[in-house]
Design a protein around this motif. Sequence first.
Motif, PDB file in Angstrom:
ATOM      1  N   ARG A 103       0.877  -1.174   0.000  1.00  0.00           N
ATOM      2  CA  ARG A 103       0.000   0.000   0.000  1.00  0.00           C
ATOM      3  C   ARG A 103       0.911   1.221   0.000  1.00  0.00           C
ATOM      4  N   SER A 104       0.545   2.283   0.725  1.00  0.00           N
ATOM      5  CA  SER A 104       1.391   3.480   0.634  1.00  0.00           C
ATOM      6  C   SER A 104       2.540   3.460   1.635  1.00  0.00           C
ATOM      7  N   ARG A 125       0.398  -2.238  -6.476  1.00  0.00           N
ATOM      8  CA  ARG A 125       0.152  -1.176  -5.495  1.00  0.00           C
ATOM      9  C   ARG A 125      -1.349  -1.214  -5.212  1.00  0.00           C
ATOM     10  N   ALA A 126      -1.702  -1.648  -4.012  1.00  0.00           N
ATOM     11  CA  ALA A 126      -3.120  -1.774  -3.659  1.00  0.00           C
ATOM     12  C   ALA A 126      -3.685  -0.400  -3.336  1.00  0.00           C
ATOM     13  N   GLY A 127      -3.839   0.408  -4.351  1.00  0.00           N
ATOM     14  CA  GLY A 127      -4.322   1.775  -4.189  1.00  0.00           C
ATOM     15  C   GLY A 127      -3.933   2.559  -5.434  1.00  0.00           C
ATOM     16  N   VAL A 128      -3.991   3.880  -5.333  1.00  0.00           N
ATOM     17  CA  VAL A 128      -3.773   4.711  -6.526  1.00  0.00           C
ATOM     18  C   VAL A 128      -2.329   5.210  -6.624  1.00  0.00           C
ATOM     19  N   GLY A 129      -1.917   5.979  -5.612  1.00  0.00           N
ATOM     20  CA  GLY A 129      -0.638   6.689  -5.702  1.00  0.00           C
ATOM     21  C   GLY A 129       0.531   5.731  -5.788  1.00  0.00           C
ATOM     22  N   ASN A 152     -10.841   2.820  -4.612  1.00  0.00           N
ATOM     23  CA  ASN A 152     -10.900   3.686  -3.428  1.00  0.00           C
ATOM     24  C   ASN A 152     -11.247   5.143  -3.750  1.00  0.00           C
ATOM     25  N   HIS A 334      -3.661   9.124   7.274  1.00  0.00           N
ATOM     26  CA  HIS A 334      -3.776   8.563   5.917  1.00  0.00           C
ATOM     27  C   HIS A 334      -4.937   7.554   5.836  1.00  0.00           C
ATOM     28  N   ALA A 337      -8.355   6.015   1.991  1.00  0.00           N
ATOM     29  CA  ALA A 337      -8.829   4.798   1.321  1.00  0.00           C
ATOM     30  C   ALA A 337      -9.388   3.790   2.313  1.00  0.00           C
ATOM     31  N   SER A 338      -9.381   4.173   3.600  1.00  0.00           N
ATOM     32  CA  SER A 338      -9.677   3.182   4.628  1.00  0.00           C
ATOM     33  C   SER A 338     -11.149   3.108   4.994  1.00  0.00           C
TER      34      SER A 338
END
Length: 598
Positions: A103-104, A125-129, A152, A334, A337-338
């Motif tokens: 993740r991040s 990458r389990a997310g965007v950034g 997310n 942060h 996304a949670s």
Amino acid sequence: MAASASSTSLKPSTPSTTISGLRRRPLSTTFGVTTLSFRRHRDQPCRFIVLSMDAKPTILVAEKLGEAGVKLLKEFANVDCSYNLSPEELCTKISLCDALIVRSGTKVSREVFESSAGRLKVVGRAGVGIDNVDLAAATEHGCLVVNAPTANTVAAAEHGIALLTAMARNIAQADASVKAGKWLRSKYVGVSLVGKTLAVLGFGKVGSEVARRAKGLGMHVIAHDPYAPADRARAIGVELVSFDEAIASADFISLHMPLTASTSKVLNDETFAKMKKGVRIVNVARGGVIDEEALVKALDAGIVAQAALDVFTVEPPAKDSKLVQHENVTATPHLGASTMEAQEGVAIEIAEAVVGALKGELAATAVNAPMVPAQVLTELKPFVALSEKLGRLAVQLVAGGTGVKTVKVTYASARAPDDLDTRLLRAMITKGLIEPISSVFVNLVNADFTAKQRGLRITEERVFLDGSPESPLELIQVQIANVESKFASAISDSGEIKVEGRVKDGIPHLTRVGSFEVDVSLEGSLILCRQVDQPGMIGKVGSILAEDNVNVSFMSVGRIAPRKQAVMAIGVDEEPSKQALKKIGEIPAVDEFVYLKL
Ligand SMILES: NC(=O)C1=CN([C@@H]2O[C@H](COP(=O)(O)OP(=O)(O)OC[C@H]3O[C@@H](n4cnc5c(N)ncnc54)[C@H](O)[C@@H]3O)[C@@H](O)[C@H]2O)C=CC1
Ligand SMILES: O=C(O)C(=O)COP(=O)(O)O
């Protein structure tokens, strides 16, 4: 080329750029490699064999991932869920892993790719950034990076709106004071949102969802995004404005751009000075888009009345961070996304992308490789195979094999030139050109990079050739300039090594070598043999191979004229022995021959 098109009629010439009746269309060049512009179809998955694996792969999940995603991964691979690894522990583990999911919170640095020693094929990458992944290093190591860009979006937008409203009404501060036994009604008088101007910086997925919701709260929404389509903004009722106009007229600013070299510290001393006094800022993008020291100064000076921050330059921020401790700052760890829903969705999205990539499919969410829609890929598949084989043949024809610097690829098609996306084909030609003469593994991810690094300049040209518009391509030609050939007949009249191929019944065929037309299916390996055209040659070569127990799959003779020079192309299923090849060379009518592995 016209000479080879015996069964194909060429269209009449068109002005200025016409050679032999073919319409030529040079392409733009980047990295010393010519590229086509491409249209991205993010919602369409595609399949492409870039990675292959015999044993069950191992996937390291380095940060908490939703159960549904872990379950999907376990159906396909050995899954190692190890959280909170130190950078050193990650580097040690990675050499045993085919894929990594983060993740991040995990830095996927150059050292990680170097430590993997080539085994790591996919980073998910389990997310965007993807600012925590060294994309350049991934590409150089031929490692595909995929993300989960959609699951997310709503969660991040909702968190942005939650921070906006909480900040405007001092919810966090008031909550803390009530819990501390205080009842400070006049201290926590807030500001209204209705009628206020919100500037959304970064009008992508999250930014536009924030804008939509803010409109619902009665805000006047403007946005700045140099790449956002005006019609998307218009559809939501948002005006796209310049950066300076956005920050100068906003009562609230919400940040939604990725962290890149050009967005790093976009809010700084200089830009804070251009804002309305008393502006309020929300950041659910990345801490690094704000110069945090400058923000503290702007808060102290009252230029910024309040800030609500979900993200920080260093996460977690220092306990005594002046920014976090500032009374006008609302902070969350942060959490954008949670949500339960987003984490479940992200986990499934990334698990599918990683498994797909390990299976040899190129995920539609690839970050460092071209994406091609499924239907385009289905059409191009046999030409992808043809491309690699032509590259392999061409480079093996070079005397010494090295010193290849200038390669020209010509794609002839009956379709409008703009319909052809050549990125896959170019990557596979590059693979074919480089792999036989080096130990480098080339795939769609690192093909352009590897070509550039080796000083290999590939120019591409599309030409119009009458034929069937049903097929994306009629033929592909690969020419290598400024080299000598170990098979002189492969040199064309214009002095380059030239090979040309077509796809027949779904099978790649070699149809030209130098100035000679041949027709041999590109399966197994190939012997090219130049001789004086005369009866019995096929029989002589055939019986030498038969004695050597080598099965001939295909044979074709291209000649200038009867009883003159001819080139015989022989497809073989097995590699002939040295003695058999020597015997072929000793046939008196044979002037030269070469054995090529496909
Ligand atoms: N706090 C959290 O948990 C989350 C944070 N994020 C962050 O939000 C960012 C945006 O996410 P998405 O909207 O899904 O990405 P997106 O790619 O859909 O949108 C980003 C937009 O920023 C624009 N942009 C790029 N450079 C810009 C510049 N210099 N000025 C203005 N706009 C610029 C792009 O054109 C694009 O439209 C991500 O990169 C990520 O860093 C995303 C999800 C959750
Ligand atoms: O998707 C993003 O860009 C995020 O910032 C979410 O990060 P996370 O996966 O919650 O560590």
